[in-house]
Design a protein around this motif. Structure first.
Motif, PDB file in Angstrom:
ATOM      1  N   LYS A  66      -7.100  -0.508   9.527  1.00 31.31           N
ATOM      2  CA  LYS A  66      -5.806  -0.292   8.599  1.00 31.31           C
ATOM      3  C   LYS A  66      -5.073  -1.568   8.231  1.00 31.31           C
ATOM      4  O   LYS A  66      -4.864  -1.813   7.141  1.00 31.31           O
ATOM      5  CB  LYS A  66      -4.883   0.653   9.155  1.00 31.31           C
ATOM      6  CG  LYS A  66      -5.398   2.239   8.959  1.00 31.31           C
ATOM      7  CD  LYS A  66      -4.141   3.189   9.430  1.00 31.31           C
ATOM      8  CE  LYS A  66      -3.240   3.350   8.297  1.00 31.31           C
ATOM      9  NZ  LYS A  66      -2.266   4.363   8.648  1.00 31.31           N
ATOM     10  N   ASN A  67      -5.063  -2.532   9.030  1.00 26.60           N
ATOM     11  CA  ASN A  67      -4.319  -3.469   8.872  1.00 26.60           C
ATOM     12  C   ASN A  67      -4.943  -4.644   8.042  1.00 26.60           C
ATOM     13  O   ASN A  67      -4.343  -5.515   7.361  1.00 26.60           O
ATOM     14  CB  ASN A  67      -3.865  -4.270  10.289  1.00 26.60           C
ATOM     15  CG  ASN A  67      -2.559  -3.493  10.890  1.00 26.60           C
ATOM     16  OD1 ASN A  67      -2.208  -2.928  10.275  1.00 26.60           O
ATOM     17  ND2 ASN A  67      -2.675  -3.663  12.155  1.00 26.60           N
ATOM     18  N   LEU A  70      -4.654  -2.392   4.295  1.00 32.02           N
ATOM     19  CA  LEU A  70      -3.210  -2.148   3.370  1.00 32.02           C
ATOM     20  C   LEU A  70      -2.914  -3.385   2.818  1.00 32.02           C
ATOM     21  O   LEU A  70      -2.264  -3.006   1.758  1.00 32.02           O
ATOM     22  CB  LEU A  70      -2.385  -1.879   4.766  1.00 32.02           C
ATOM     23  CG  LEU A  70      -2.538  -0.620   5.422  1.00 32.02           C
ATOM     24  CD1 LEU A  70      -1.581  -0.471   6.690  1.00 32.02           C
ATOM     25  CD2 LEU A  70      -2.621   0.547   4.610  1.00 32.02           C
ATOM     26  N   LEU A 116      -3.837  -3.075  -0.828  1.00 30.43           N
ATOM     27  CA  LEU A 116      -3.516  -1.858  -1.746  1.00 30.43           C
ATOM     28  C   LEU A 116      -2.116  -1.758  -2.345  1.00 30.43           C
ATOM     29  O   LEU A 116      -1.031  -2.557  -1.898  1.00 30.43           O
ATOM     30  CB  LEU A 116      -3.587  -0.533  -0.614  1.00 30.43           C
ATOM     31  CG  LEU A 116      -4.852  -0.350  -0.017  1.00 30.43           C
ATOM     32  CD1 LEU A 116      -4.696   0.604   0.973  1.00 30.43           C
ATOM     33  CD2 LEU A 116      -5.973  -0.503  -0.911  1.00 30.43           C
ATOM     34  N   GLU A 132       1.568  -0.008  -3.349  1.00 26.91           N
ATOM     35  CA  GLU A 132       2.659   0.603  -2.434  1.00 26.91           C
ATOM     36  C   GLU A 132       2.372   1.955  -2.377  1.00 26.91           C
ATOM     37  O   GLU A 132       2.434   2.542  -1.260  1.00 26.91           O
ATOM     38  CB  GLU A 132       3.984   0.511  -2.973  1.00 26.91           C
ATOM     39  CG  GLU A 132       4.535  -1.068  -2.920  1.00 26.91           C
ATOM     40  CD  GLU A 132       4.396  -1.745  -1.712  1.00 26.91           C
ATOM     41  OE1 GLU A 132       4.924  -0.853  -0.521  1.00 26.91           O
ATOM     42  OE2 GLU A 132       4.040  -2.499  -1.531  1.00 26.91           O
ATOM     43  N   ARG A 139      -0.395   3.662  -2.582  1.00 25.57           N
ATOM     44  CA  ARG A 139      -1.688   3.826  -1.917  1.00 25.57           C
ATOM     45  C   ARG A 139      -1.562   3.733  -0.294  1.00 25.57           C
ATOM     46  O   ARG A 139      -2.230   4.349   0.537  1.00 25.57           O
ATOM     47  CB  ARG A 139      -2.907   3.145  -2.325  1.00 25.57           C
ATOM     48  CG  ARG A 139      -4.234   3.512  -1.808  1.00 25.57           C
ATOM     49  CD  ARG A 139      -4.685   4.600  -2.335  1.00 25.57           C
ATOM     50  NE  ARG A 139      -6.147   5.103  -1.721  1.00 25.57           N
ATOM     51  CZ  ARG A 139      -6.048   5.699  -0.855  1.00 25.57           C
ATOM     52  NH1 ARG A 139      -5.218   6.174   0.040  1.00 25.57           N
ATOM     53  NH2 ARG A 139      -7.270   5.964  -0.160  1.00 25.57           N
ATOM     54  N   LYS A 140      -0.892   2.666  -0.207  1.00 29.43           N
ATOM     55  CA  LYS A 140      -0.653   2.161   1.285  1.00 29.43           C
ATOM     56  C   LYS A 140       0.074   3.291   2.081  1.00 29.43           C
ATOM     57  O   LYS A 140      -0.329   3.653   3.397  1.00 29.43           O
ATOM     58  CB  LYS A 140       0.485   1.122   1.248  1.00 29.43           C
ATOM     59  CG  LYS A 140       0.113  -0.295   0.920  1.00 29.43           C
ATOM     60  CD  LYS A 140       0.724  -1.216   1.219  1.00 29.43           C
ATOM     61  CE  LYS A 140       0.515  -2.590   0.852  1.00 29.43           C
ATOM     62  NZ  LYS A 140       1.362  -3.759   0.718  1.00 29.43           N
ATOM     63  N   LYS A 141       0.652   4.178   1.649  1.00 31.12           N
ATOM     64  CA  LYS A 141       1.377   5.347   2.201  1.00 31.12           C
ATOM     65  C   LYS A 141       0.333   6.570   2.729  1.00 31.12           C
ATOM     66  O   LYS A 141       0.700   7.117   3.694  1.00 31.12           O
ATOM     67  CB  LYS A 141       2.484   6.170   1.495  1.00 31.12           C
ATOM     68  CG  LYS A 141       3.462   5.251   0.766  1.00 31.12           C
ATOM     69  CD  LYS A 141       4.517   5.900  -0.236  1.00 31.12           C
ATOM     70  CE  LYS A 141       5.518   5.155  -0.659  1.00 31.12           C
ATOM     71  NZ  LYS A 141       6.232   5.759  -1.697  1.00 31.12           N
ATOM     72  N   TYR A 195      -3.060   5.848   3.117  1.00 30.75           N
ATOM     73  CA  TYR A 195      -4.419   5.033   3.267  1.00 30.75           C
ATOM     74  C   TYR A 195      -5.007   5.519   4.561  1.00 30.75           C
ATOM     75  O   TYR A 195      -4.166   5.246   5.658  1.00 30.75           O
ATOM     76  CB  TYR A 195      -4.447   3.721   3.224  1.00 30.75           C
ATOM     77  CG  TYR A 195      -6.192   3.334   3.681  1.00 30.75           C
ATOM     78  CD1 TYR A 195      -7.000   3.182   2.724  1.00 30.75           C
ATOM     79  CD2 TYR A 195      -6.055   2.553   5.029  1.00 30.75           C
ATOM     80  CE1 TYR A 195      -8.319   2.968   3.051  1.00 30.75           C
ATOM     81  CE2 TYR A 195      -7.421   2.101   5.196  1.00 30.75           C
ATOM     82  CZ  TYR A 195      -8.531   2.430   4.183  1.00 30.75           C
ATOM     83  OH  TYR A 195      -9.729   1.849   4.889  1.00 30.75           O
TER      84      TYR A 195
END
Length: 533
Positions: A175-176, A179, A182, A184, A186-188, A190
């Motif tokens: 994920k890191n 993220l 992406l 803002e 989409r980050k929430k 993903y």
């Protein structure tokens, strides 16, 4: 050439295929890999295909180019290799293509895995299966050696289970990696994992509330019930997001080489980083440029712009299509009908040169790569473009009309299936791509003067006059008329005689069509008969 000579030439060749093959060899040597040195563990080449739309010519190009590198690699190393054509057919159906029937029906299956979407052509059990079958049909037509691999089969059979467990173990690290790329919003939400909804069967892009590495499950909130749903990541109950999926595939299958289009450059970088997190080295490969349609736009499966494989093969030879793929893969190229005759003639030109070339020149000749080092010895006395213009002038409805002129031009030539096939392609192209757009015009005063002189000179020639001599005569008339640019003289001939702005070398055309037939044709031009067509 014997094998040792070929090897020496391949080591110093600047051909992109040998450059790629040397890079792959160096990667394997650096890793200390023994792949391909026995029959159990071949060097693995992969091509990927997303069957969200009908396979387009770019998909074929990737397979053709990969096969070319594969052969070059074998020449350099002698290692055993294998090619897999991987279909991402478990991907969610995100958009209804513009070039398929029953679009209202398909609209009801958005977000379903492609192998769950009905076939709009009503031939296979799913849209994914239909597109997979079309791809295999094309690849088989070209004689490629490959193994077809379905994502749906791999996920559901458990073949990917161990790799999926590894993804879950490195969940946070993966994920890191993704993220920061992406937005803002989409980050929430993903997550590398896309659960398959147990009720609707849809591939869900939802926020994962929690993961359990011991039970190999992920949990998410159902949008409708607001209840927490827990599903296994194994056995086809989850699919991975694209970039993570690609890395997982390399990891699970042990891919050594895969090329990709320039539009996937970022995906290659991110997938490679994910693979390193999983403890393996990224495969070799290179970034090829995209194909563009006649408007300079990227060709797309969903739009259906550009050329299909069937369309190319209706007007051009399979070898010409392979040549188009081989030439300058790192340069963007427009892919539209006008390039088919040109590329077909280029193929035969390369083939003709091959027999007269040195060993060093042969290995740089595209036909060496297209035919795995053993190009056929086919040499036609006429070019595709000449056949095309001959079909145009005699308004050919079938190949027999064109063959009559060809046999007069080359009396000793034996009729063959290969030549008949080439003539048929030219007739197809003329009937469908030229005849509907032909537009004759009357010659202007200067052109008329030149045509009259050409008719008079043709009356003095016999059938032994060569095409080079006729070309010189046409050229001399243009100079005598004092054209600032002789191209204008030839363009005028094409527009008044052929009804098109481009055409063949006139000396060769007149020789093929026949001196007497050409004289009669030019007289019709002068009398204005062609403009009435």
């Amino acid at each position: 050439m014997d094998n040792s000579e070929i090897y020496k030439l391949a080591e110093k060749s600047n051909s992109w295929a040998f450059v790629e093959a040397r890079n792959l060899r160096d990667r394997l040597n650096k890793l200390g890999s023994s792949a391909g040195l026995d029959g159990e563990n071949p060097v693995l080449f992969e091509t990927g295909y997303g069957p969200s739309g009908l396979p387009h010519i770019g998909t074929f190009g990737e397979v053709a180019r990969t096969n070319i590198v594969r052969h070059a690699f074998y020449i350099l190393t002698g290692r055993n290799t294998k090619l897999i054509c991987f279909s991402d057919d478990m991907d969610g159906f995100r958009k209804v293509p513009e070039n398929v029937p029953n679009q209202d029906l398909l609209q009801n299956y958005l977000d379903q895995p492609l192998t769950n979407v009905p076939d709009p052509f009503e031939k296979y059990d799913s849209f994914g299966s239909h597109n997979n079958a079309k791809l295999k049909e094309f690849l088989n037509q070209f004689g490629f050696e490959y193994e077809f691999v379905s994502a749906t089969d791999c996920y559901k059979s458990g073949k990917f289970n161990n790799a999926l467990k590894e993804i879950l173990l490195h969940y946070e690290s993966i994920k890191n990696i993704i993220l920061p790329t992406l937005g803002e919003e989409r980050k929430k939400t993903y997550s590398p994992f896309l659960p398959i909804c147990p009720n609707s069967g849809k591939v869900l892009q939802v926020n994962i509330e929690s993961i359990n590495k011991e039970s190999n499950t992920v949990s998410y909130l159902d949008d409708n019930t607001k209840e927490l749903v827990t599903v296994s990541i194994l056995g086809g109950s989850c699919k991975l997001q694209w970039k993570c999926d690609w890395a997982m595939r390399w990891f699970s299958l042990g891919v050594d080489y895969e090329m990709a289009g320039k539009d996937l450059s970022e995906s290659v970088i991110l997938s490679s980083r994910i693979l390193k997190v999983l403890g393996k080295s990224p495969p070799s490969g290179f970034s090829y440029e995209l194909f563009l349609d006649s408007n300079g736009e990227k060709i797309s499966k969903s739009k259906g712009n550009g050329l299909s494989i069937e369309e190319w093969l209706r007007y051009g030879t399979p070898e010409s299509l392979s040549l188009f793929m081989y030439t300058n893969p790192k340069r963007a190229k427009k892919l539209y009908f006008d390039i088919i005759p040109k590329t077909t003639d280029e193929y035969f030109s390369h083939l003709k040169k091959y027999e007269e070339q040195t060993a060093e020149q042969k290995i740089e000749n595209p036909v060496w790569h297209l035919h795995n080092g053993q190009p056929s010895n086919v040499n036609f006395p006429v070019t595709y473009t000449l056949l095309l213009n001959l079909a145009s002038v005699c308004h050919a409805e079938d190949i027999d009309v064109v063959w009559g002129y060809v046999s007069s031009y080359a009396p000793n030539l034996k009729r063959s299936a290969e030549l008949d096939s080439l003539i048929q392609l030219a007739v197809n192209y003329y009937k469908e791509k030229i005849e509907p757009y032909k537009k004759y015009r009357l010659p202007d005063q200067k052109e008329r003067k030149g045509l009259i002189e050409l008719v008079q000179i043709l009356k003095t020639l016999d059938h032994n006059t060569s095409s080079e001599e006729i070309q010189s005569i046409v050229f001399a008339i243009g100079k005598k008329l004092e054209y600032q640019n002789l191209r204008d003289w030839f363009k005028g001939l094409y527009e008044t005689v052929l009804g098109q702005s481009e055409g063949p070398r006139m000396g060769s055309f007149i020789k093929l069509y026949g001196i007497e037939s050409t004289k009669l044709l030019l007289e019709k031009v002068l009398e204005g008969h062609l403009t009435n067509k």
